[in-house]
Design a protein around this motif. Sequence first.
Motif, mmCIF file in Angstrom:
data_model
loop_
_atom_site.group_PDB
_atom_site.id
_atom_site.type_symbol
_atom_site.label_atom_id
_atom_site.label_comp_id
_atom_site.label_asym_id
_atom_site.label_seq_id
_atom_site.Cartn_x
_atom_site.Cartn_y
_atom_site.Cartn_z
ATOM 1 N N ASN A 296 0.807 -1.216 0.000
ATOM 2 C CA ASN A 296 0.000 0.000 0.000
ATOM 3 C C ASN A 296 0.846 1.275 0.000
ATOM 4 O O ASN A 296 0.309 2.379 -0.071
ATOM 5 C CB ASN A 296 -0.929 0.022 1.217
ATOM 6 C CG ASN A 296 -1.967 -1.091 1.152
ATOM 7 O OD1 ASN A 296 -2.435 -1.448 0.066
ATOM 8 N ND2 ASN A 296 -2.311 -1.648 2.309
ATOM 9 N N VAL A 297 2.168 1.114 0.101
ATOM 10 C CA VAL A 297 3.049 2.281 0.154
ATOM 11 C C VAL A 297 3.293 2.798 -1.268
ATOM 12 O O VAL A 297 3.571 2.025 -2.188
ATOM 13 C CB VAL A 297 4.388 1.915 0.822
ATOM 14 C CG1 VAL A 297 5.401 3.053 0.651
ATOM 15 C CG2 VAL A 297 4.172 1.629 2.302
ATOM 16 N N ARG A 298 3.203 4.131 -1.417
ATOM 17 C CA ARG A 298 3.489 4.791 -2.685
ATOM 18 C C ARG A 298 4.644 5.780 -2.474
ATOM 19 O O ARG A 298 4.690 6.467 -1.449
ATOM 20 C CB ARG A 298 2.248 5.534 -3.182
ATOM 21 C CG ARG A 298 2.324 5.999 -4.626
ATOM 22 C CD ARG A 298 0.938 6.477 -5.095
ATOM 23 N NE ARG A 298 0.947 6.807 -6.505
ATOM 24 C CZ ARG A 298 1.224 8.005 -6.998
ATOM 25 N NH1 ARG A 298 1.506 8.996 -6.166
ATOM 26 N NH2 ARG A 298 1.204 8.227 -8.304
ATOM 27 N N VAL A 299 5.583 5.836 -3.416
ATOM 28 C CA VAL A 299 6.776 6.667 -3.227
ATOM 29 C C VAL A 299 7.003 7.569 -4.436
ATOM 30 O O VAL A 299 6.635 7.244 -5.564
ATOM 31 C CB VAL A 299 8.046 5.815 -2.996
ATOM 32 C CG1 VAL A 299 7.953 5.014 -1.712
ATOM 33 C CG2 VAL A 299 8.322 4.915 -4.186
ATOM 34 N N GLU A 300 7.626 8.727 -4.151
ATOM 35 C CA GLU A 300 8.118 9.615 -5.206
ATOM 36 C C GLU A 300 9.570 9.251 -5.486
ATOM 37 O O GLU A 300 10.373 9.099 -4.565
ATOM 38 C CB GLU A 300 8.025 11.072 -4.768
ATOM 39 C CG GLU A 300 8.605 12.052 -5.783
ATOM 40 C CD GLU A 300 8.705 13.456 -5.246
ATOM 41 O OE1 GLU A 300 7.773 14.241 -5.493
ATOM 42 O OE2 GLU A 300 9.701 13.763 -4.567
ATOM 43 N N VAL A 301 9.929 9.117 -6.766
ATOM 44 C CA VAL A 301 11.304 8.818 -7.177
ATOM 45 C C VAL A 301 11.908 10.132 -7.680
ATOM 46 O O VAL A 301 11.492 10.660 -8.715
ATOM 47 C CB VAL A 301 11.344 7.752 -8.280
ATOM 48 C CG1 VAL A 301 12.789 7.410 -8.627
ATOM 49 C CG2 VAL A 301 10.590 6.503 -7.848
ATOM 50 N N ALA A 302 12.887 10.672 -6.943
ATOM 51 C CA ALA A 302 13.416 12.007 -7.216
ATOM 52 C C ALA A 302 14.923 11.961 -7.422
ATOM 53 O O ALA A 302 15.656 11.405 -6.606
ATOM 54 C CB ALA A 302 13.082 12.960 -6.069
ATOM 55 N N GLY A 303 15.397 12.594 -8.516
ATOM 56 C CA GLY A 303 16.825 12.663 -8.817
ATOM 57 C C GLY A 303 17.397 14.029 -8.497
ATOM 58 O O GLY A 303 16.713 15.048 -8.582
ATOM 59 N N ASN A 363 25.703 14.769 -3.147
ATOM 60 C CA ASN A 363 24.568 15.450 -3.772
ATOM 61 C C ASN A 363 24.123 14.795 -5.072
ATOM 62 O O ASN A 363 23.010 15.026 -5.526
ATOM 63 C CB ASN A 363 24.930 16.922 -4.026
ATOM 64 C CG ASN A 363 25.014 17.724 -2.745
ATOM 65 O OD1 ASN A 363 24.369 17.390 -1.761
ATOM 66 N ND2 ASN A 363 25.822 18.775 -2.755
ATOM 67 N N ARG A 364 24.978 13.972 -5.684
ATOM 68 C CA ARG A 364 24.602 13.256 -6.904
ATOM 69 C C ARG A 364 23.895 11.962 -6.513
ATOM 70 O O ARG A 364 24.535 10.942 -6.281
ATOM 71 C CB ARG A 364 25.855 12.965 -7.752
ATOM 72 C CG ARG A 364 26.609 14.213 -8.167
ATOM 73 C CD ARG A 364 27.655 13.934 -9.225
ATOM 74 N NE ARG A 364 28.819 13.227 -8.732
ATOM 75 C CZ ARG A 364 29.937 13.818 -8.319
ATOM 76 N NH1 ARG A 364 30.031 15.137 -8.326
ATOM 77 N NH2 ARG A 364 30.959 13.103 -7.911
ATOM 78 N N ARG A 365 22.558 11.981 -6.446
ATOM 79 C CA ARG A 365 21.847 10.881 -5.812
ATOM 80 C C ARG A 365 20.413 10.786 -6.341
ATOM 81 O O ARG A 365 19.950 11.669 -7.071
ATOM 82 C CB ARG A 365 21.791 11.110 -4.288
ATOM 83 C CG ARG A 365 20.867 12.271 -3.926
ATOM 84 C CD ARG A 365 21.092 12.809 -2.545
ATOM 85 N NE ARG A 365 20.052 13.744 -2.145
ATOM 86 C CZ ARG A 365 20.001 15.015 -2.512
ATOM 87 N NH1 ARG A 365 20.929 15.519 -3.297
ATOM 88 N NH2 ARG A 365 19.005 15.793 -2.107
ATOM 89 N N VAL A 366 19.721 9.696 -5.929
ATOM 90 C CA VAL A 366 18.276 9.556 -6.110
ATOM 91 C C VAL A 366 17.681 9.238 -4.751
ATOM 92 O O VAL A 366 18.243 8.467 -3.972
ATOM 93 C CB VAL A 366 17.939 8.433 -7.120
ATOM 94 C CG1 VAL A 366 16.442 8.135 -7.112
ATOM 95 C CG2 VAL A 366 18.372 8.842 -8.521
#
Length: 372
Positions: A296-303, A363-366
């Motif tokens: 049921n978990v929903r996530v934002e994938v952010a770069g 800082n270079r991450r996701v």
Amino acid sequence: MKRNTLFALIALGLGGVGVAQAQDYSSWYLAPRIGADVPDSARTTKTSLYAGIGIGTWINPNLALDFEYGINNADFKNSSPRNGHQWESVQLDVAGRYFFGEIGSGWRPYVMGAVGAVRHKAYSGSFLADSFESRSGGWDPMAALGIGVQYNISDRLSFRGEVAARYDHDNNSLNVDYIGQNGSTPTPAARAGFTHSKSGFTDGIITVGLTYSFGGGHAAPAPAARQENPPPAPPPAPTRETPTPPPSVAIDLRGVEFKFDHPKPGEKLIPSLKAPTADSVAILDQAVDTLKRYPNVRVEVAGHTDAIGSDAYNQKLSERRAKGVYDYLVEHGIDRSRLDGPKGYGKTQPIDTNATAAGRQRNRRVEFKVEN
């Protein structure tokens, strides 16, 4: 001579400040330099001191643009040092330099191209007794090609060495053929002893200099301490009216870091991850396992990126990083409906300083952001 010496001292003084500061490759920089002008043989002038200064900016991590001023005062071949300088050249140009290799490496070779204009002034009587005249040429177009190498002394200060060929389409000024150099009073013919030379000259410009970045360098605030697995609070006494709360879900991808300037367009996720790649893959696999255990978990994938490069470039790069992780999750069984994104935030949300290599690497991450 005095003018050139003063200019050189100012240039070296400007270049010598700011050691061990933080360089921002999206900022402006100052670039003083000094060297020699090796003239075209048709000019009949001697090799002379060349001094210049420029202000430049980085278009991207490999391309820099400089607005430059240069000057040299030369003696004619048939004059002596006591006569003073007789041939002044002033140069204004815009130069592009394309650098090879990645930022952070010590030596970076480059190629240079420039366009601009050159103005000359000839002093026709500087060595003739009690006689002084000067004649000036107008501004003539010029172009230059060269090669060089840059060495990063610190994050803010760099050394440059450069060799260039400058074509000067000089059809305004007059080359000088002096007569009456024995100090006698010149005849009218001697005083007008200017002869037209050819309309184009190719000079050699050999310089060394420094670049000093004077923008950016502001460290981001240190990230707040993060407790990865906080101990759960003691549960309240169960009652029929109060259901047991579901367990919390923590998904941390901050160990999934990327190589500098990767992924390139079309590049897969695995080659673009910072070594050791196996550690990053293990973190991604743990994220997949966590998402499968909590359907049921929903996530934002952010770069995210570091601060090197333009805003537009970093925005695209952060989107490619987010998409690489997004595709990895989908390929390993996570439904797209549970993923918000992929989204890119460029360099707007640093978690560490961009003033050091280690901070830029973090800082270079996701990241994942669990959505309620």
